[in-house]
Design an enzyme around this catalytic site. Structure first.
Site, PDB file in Angstrom:
ATOM      1  CG  ASP A 144      39.308  66.171  40.857  1.00  0.00           C
ATOM      2  OD1 ASP A 144      38.312  65.797  41.495  1.00  0.00           O
ATOM      3  OD2 ASP A 144      39.387  66.110  39.616  1.00  0.00           O
ATOM      4  CB  THR A 163      27.358  71.538  29.273  1.00  0.00           C
ATOM      5  OG1 THR A 163      27.085  71.190  30.641  1.00  0.00           O
ATOM      6  CG2 THR A 163      26.745  70.491  28.351  1.00  0.00           C
ATOM      7  CG  ASP A 206      38.554  69.551  39.672  1.00  0.00           C
ATOM      8  OD1 ASP A 206      38.282  69.686  40.889  1.00  0.00           O
ATOM      9  OD2 ASP A 206      37.696  69.241  38.830  1.00  0.00           O
ATOM     10  NE  ARG A 223      33.132  73.666  35.733  1.00  0.00           N
ATOM     11  CZ  ARG A 223      34.016  74.361  35.020  1.00  0.00           C
ATOM     12  NH1 ARG A 223      33.794  75.633  34.745  1.00  0.00           N
ATOM     13  NH2 ARG A 223      35.110  73.798  34.584  1.00  0.00           N
TER      14      ARG A 223
HETATM   15  C1  PRP Z   1      34.104  73.725  40.691  1.00  0.00           C
HETATM   16  C2  PRP Z   1      34.340  74.852  41.671  1.00  0.00           C
HETATM   17  C3  PRP Z   1      33.135  75.703  41.502  1.00  0.00           C
HETATM   18  C4  PRP Z   1      32.818  75.545  40.020  1.00  0.00           C
HETATM   19  C5  PRP Z   1      33.264  76.772  39.305  1.00  0.00           C
HETATM   20  O1  PRP Z   1      33.255  72.787  41.231  1.00  0.00           O
HETATM   21  O2  PRP Z   1      34.522  74.424  42.982  1.00  0.00           O
HETATM   22  O3  PRP Z   1      32.030  75.281  42.284  1.00  0.00           O
HETATM   23  O4  PRP Z   1      33.560  74.400  39.569  1.00  0.00           O
HETATM   24  O5  PRP Z   1      32.925  76.726  37.980  1.00  0.00           O
HETATM   25  P1  PRP Z   1      31.885  77.721  37.316  1.00  0.00           P
HETATM   26  O6  PRP Z   1      32.237  79.104  37.776  1.00  0.00           O
HETATM   27  O7  PRP Z   1      32.155  77.525  35.840  1.00  0.00           O
HETATM   28  O8  PRP Z   1      30.504  77.292  37.688  1.00  0.00           O
HETATM   29  P2  PRP Z   1      32.910  71.411  40.513  1.00  0.00           P
HETATM   30  O9  PRP Z   1      31.668  71.552  39.703  1.00  0.00           O
HETATM   31  O10 PRP Z   1      34.116  70.907  39.783  1.00  0.00           O
HETATM   32  O11 PRP Z   1      32.537  70.456  41.707  1.00  0.00           O
HETATM   33  P3  PRP Z   1      33.376  69.986  42.993  1.00  0.00           P
HETATM   34  O12 PRP Z   1      33.509  71.183  43.893  1.00  0.00           O
HETATM   35  O13 PRP Z   1      32.517  68.927  43.553  1.00  0.00           O
HETATM   36  O14 PRP Z   1      34.716  69.492  42.530  1.00  0.00           O
HETATM   37  N1  URA Z   2      36.636  74.376  38.725  1.00  0.00           N
HETATM   38  C1  URA Z   2      37.899  74.166  39.165  1.00  0.00           C
HETATM   39  O1  URA Z   2      38.107  73.449  40.154  1.00  0.00           O
HETATM   40  N2  URA Z   2      38.903  74.731  38.492  1.00  0.00           N
HETATM   41  C2  URA Z   2      38.724  75.510  37.408  1.00  0.00           C
HETATM   42  O2  URA Z   2      39.699  76.022  36.843  1.00  0.00           O
HETATM   43  C3  URA Z   2      37.399  75.711  36.970  1.00  0.00           C
HETATM   44  C4  URA Z   2      36.374  75.143  37.646  1.00  0.00           C
END
Ligand code: PRP
Ligand code: URA
Length: 206
Positions: A201, A107, A198, A103
């Site tokens: 993280d 945005t 997150d 993400r």
């Molecule tokens: C997070 C999570 C999902 C996404 C959800 O990933 O693990 O994949 O956000 O958000 P959405 O429903 O609004 O699309 P992130 O993009 O933070 O990446 P990561 O898993 O590498 O931390």
């Molecule tokens: N991704 C995350 O890891 N946490 C949230 O709450 C939303 C998106």
């Protein structure tokens, strides 16, 4: 609504500790494993079995074993990786595919950066991602997996938002979502409330 919320006291207990901001990454990973195992068992409740003739130490018996139907688990990188091992532990023949989506911090739109999938035509696929927030990542992953011919595709998440569930239902009507919790909603930055922050993280200590 095709949403199945895991109702089990152990799931509630684990989720509370995942939500707790004082939980450190090592414990967070263990808890993710445990909760994903419960979700994996729930999400595979309807897979097919077939008869097998065996002999117990006392008598012959025709009993049930899993039918030959290689399952595919598809984590959305990176946080989805924390949900894979329960599937590979309990289903040794499972194949694993990877979809990398990230993400944008401003945005909240997901950008694709990686995709490596096994053959999917006619196979049961489980897309795993702990957080279903706006639903953008899940919809992109479901688009890919369904285009490649997977059948009975399910989404398995730890925490879901009503907005994310609605987005998946809009683009993939009838797709079953297994989740451990349906939370209140999203904040202005598109994070789930009360949520757990997150996930990626916290899983990887970044
Ligand atoms: C997070 C999570 C999902 C996404 C959800 O990933 O693990 O994949 O956000 O958000 P959405 O429903 O609004 O699309 P992130 O993009 O933070 O990446 P990561 O898993 O590498 O931390
Ligand atoms: N991704 C995350 O890891 N946490 C949230 O709450 C939303 C998106």
């Amino acid at each position: 609504m095709p949403l199945r919320v895991l109702a089990h006291p152990l799931a509630a207990h684990i989720l509370t500790h995942l939500r707790d901001k004082t939980t450190k990454p090592a414990t967070f990973r263990t808890l993710s494993y445990q909760l994903s195992l419960l979700l994996a068992i729930e999400a595979t409740r309807e897979i097919e079995t077939e008869a097998k003739a065996i002999e117990t130490p006392l008598e012959p018996l025709t009993a049930r074993v899993l039918a030959h139907q290689p399952l595919v688990v598809v984590p959305i990188l990176r946080a989805g990786l924390g949900m894979v091992q329960p599937f590979t532990d309990i289903f040794p023949d499972v194949a694993v595919g990877y979809i990398g989506l990230e993400r944008d911090h401003e945005t909240a739109k997901a950008r694709s950066y990686y995709c490596k999938l096994p053959p999917l035509a006619g196979r049961h696929a489980f897309v795993v991602d702990p957080m279903l927030a706006t639903g953008g990542s899940a919809v992109q992953a479901l688009n890919i997996v369904k285009e490649k011919g997977a059948k009975d595709v399910r989404l398995v998440c730890i925490v879901s938002s009503p907005e994310g569930v609605a987005e998946v239902e809009k683009h993939h009507p009838g797709t079953l979502i297994h989740t451990a919790a349906l939370d209140r909603g999203l904040n202005a930055r598109k994070y789930i409330l009360p949520g757990l922050g997150d996930f990626g993280d916290r899983l990887y200590g970044t």
